[in-house]
Motif scaffolding. Structure first.
Motif, PDB file in Angstrom:
ATOM      1  N   GLY A 100       0.945  -1.315   0.007  1.00 39.69           N
ATOM      2  CA  GLY A 100      -0.075   0.070   0.040  1.00 39.69           C
ATOM      3  C   GLY A 100       0.917   1.150   0.077  1.00 39.69           C
ATOM      4  N   GLY A 101       2.301   1.098  -0.077  1.00 43.25           N
ATOM      5  CA  GLY A 101       3.072   2.055  -0.190  1.00 43.25           C
ATOM      6  C   GLY A 101       2.957   3.038  -1.532  1.00 43.25           C
ATOM      7  N   ILE A 256      -3.828   7.199   2.032  1.00 42.70           N
ATOM      8  CA  ILE A 256      -4.582   7.566   3.067  1.00 42.70           C
ATOM      9  C   ILE A 256      -4.008   8.264   3.959  1.00 42.70           C
ATOM     10  N   GLU A 257      -2.644   7.908   4.430  1.00 38.04           N
ATOM     11  CA  GLU A 257      -2.011   8.439   5.573  1.00 38.04           C
ATOM     12  C   GLU A 257      -1.678   9.791   5.048  1.00 38.04           C
ATOM     13  N   GLY A 287      -8.279   2.787  10.349  1.00 35.30           N
ATOM     14  CA  GLY A 287      -7.162   2.062  10.858  1.00 35.30           C
ATOM     15  C   GLY A 287      -5.949   2.897  10.476  1.00 35.30           C
ATOM     16  N   LEU A 288      -5.795   4.115  10.439  1.00 34.29           N
ATOM     17  CA  LEU A 288      -4.621   5.140  10.542  1.00 34.29           C
ATOM     18  C   LEU A 288      -3.907   4.879  11.788  1.00 34.29           C
ATOM     19  N   VAL A 338       1.827  12.898  11.823  1.00 30.53           N
ATOM     20  CA  VAL A 338       1.641  12.552  13.583  1.00 30.53           C
ATOM     21  C   VAL A 338       0.414  11.437  13.576  1.00 30.53           C
ATOM     22  N   PRO A 339       0.280  10.855  14.811  1.00 34.87           N
ATOM     23  CA  PRO A 339      -0.724   9.999  15.071  1.00 34.87           C
ATOM     24  C   PRO A 339      -2.090  10.716  15.048  1.00 34.87           C
TER      25      PRO A 339
END
Length: 378
Positions: A100-101, A256-257, A287-288, A338-339
């Motif tokens: 997924g990268g 998505i990230e 699910g991030l 960041v989270p």
């Protein structure tokens, strides 16, 4: 013993023109390109925001993918919806790996069919183009890939771009954002898209290499046009909140990230069928573990790529992927990961520069509102 030198950088068709204009040349992705001209990065940046900047982006990879149903076949390598793409329209998407990268991001234009079949025009990043084209040939051997080595690529960006370009190429003002058409200038065929990397209204012009210098010279005779280098190109795209491959996105980063979920349609999310679809589906439903955010620094010192992002207790929670001074705002800005718990607008964090924590807060992207041309439907 003499020092062994690496290969000399390649030259674009406008190399001699950059030198004549006083461009400060550097090796960028294997090409000799100007960082800036005599007026400097700040002046070039602000000129583009108020008039029109001319960029040489001929180092980018250009190719034509043709054959039987290339849109559906290319969907096996990217999450973008290409089947629904109408002729003359452009889609931004990404090559993804099985994890997924992102292998690279690219622009795909659907052209009208010709004798070779249906056609897609691709523009990919310079540093990735050899790997991208090898990837396409290996995964889609049934299609024909023609790498367009004999074409240059220019970008004209800024609020004056449409009026300037219309004086030289009649009809371009009718293009909408993310649309492309074929035009003629003198005896040359131009592929012109209304798109760009600055957040401003503007155009990218693919043209034969031999036409690049006379066409650029014609534009540069306009009072509202000046040449712009890599430095301002980067500060403009940072203000626009756009990703730079190899920095804000890479093989470990998912779309998505990176905040690129908008580039994946409902059909592609549901059907999958592209590398890394399982991870991307998981991240789409919560699910991030990290996400890209905009960061505004409270002081005047900028935080560059690699600076650690810490919480109030000094615990490292992420890293800056792009950062610098934003001339349009008169202050430094940055982007980083960041989270999710720290991604809410207004969250206070610190960016560590030379061992010193600099206060910053999470802000919406883009930093400067875009001005793409989207005509109202009547």
């Amino acid at each position: 013993m003499a020092e062994e030198l690496g290969p000399a950088p390649a030259r674009t068709p406008l190399y001699a023109r950059h030198i004549a204009l006083g461009g400060r040349m550097v090796d960028f992705a294997g090409y000799a390109l100007p960082v800036n001209y005599s007026k400097g990065v700040l002046a070039e940046h602000l000129f583009t925001r108020t008039k029109a900047g001319l960029f040489d982006v001929s180092h980018m990879g250009q190719a034509m993918l043709s054959g039987r149903d290339p849109a559906r076949r290319l969907e096996s390598l990217v999450p973008g919806d290409l089947v629904a793409l109408a002729p003359g329209r452009i889609r931004y998407t990404q090559f993804t790996n099985e994890q997924g990268g992102i292998l690279d991001d690219l622009m795909v234009t659907r052209l009208a069919p010709d004798a070779k079949g249906d056609r897609l025009f691709l523009v990919v990043n310079a540093a990735c183009k050899a790997a991208d084209f090898a990837h396409l040939r290996a995964k889609l051997p049934e299609l024909r890939l023609d790498v367009l080595e004999d074409r240059a690529l220019l970008a004209l960006q800024g609020p004056a771009a449409v009026a300037v370009l219309e004086r030289h190429v009649s009809g371009v003002s009718g293009l909408a954002f993310m649309a492309q058409s074929v035009f003629r200038w003198r005896d040359f065929e131009l592929f012109i898209s209304r798109s760009g990397y600055t957040g401003e209204d503007g155009f990218e012009i693919s043209l034969p290499a031999e036409a690049a210098r006379p066409f650029a010279d014609a534009l540069l005779l306009e009072d509202d046009v000046e040449p712009i280098g890599l430095g301002a190109r980067d500060s403009l795209r940072l203000e626009a909140g756009l990703c730079l491959y190899g920095h804000d996105i890479d093989t470990t980063t998912s779309p998505i990230e990176a905040g690129l979920a908008w580039s994946i349609s409902k059909r592609r999310r549901e059907e999958g069928g592209f590398p890394g679809a399982a991870r991307i589906k998981t991240e789409l439903v919560g699910g991030l573990t990290r996400q890209r955010v905009g960061l505004a620094l409270d002081g005047k010192a900028p935080a560059r790529e690699g600076a650690e992002i810490t919480n109030g207790e000094g615990v490292v929670i992420g890293k800056v992927t792009s950062g610098g001074f934003a001339p349009s705002l008169g202050r430094p800005v940055a982007m980083g990961y960041v989270p999710p718990a720290f991604a809410l607008e207004g969250t206070q964090v610190n960016l560590v520069v030379r061992g010193k924590p600099l206060p910053a807060r999470v802000v919406p992207l883009p930093f400067v509102a875009n001005r793409y041309y989207r005509p109202e439907k009547g």
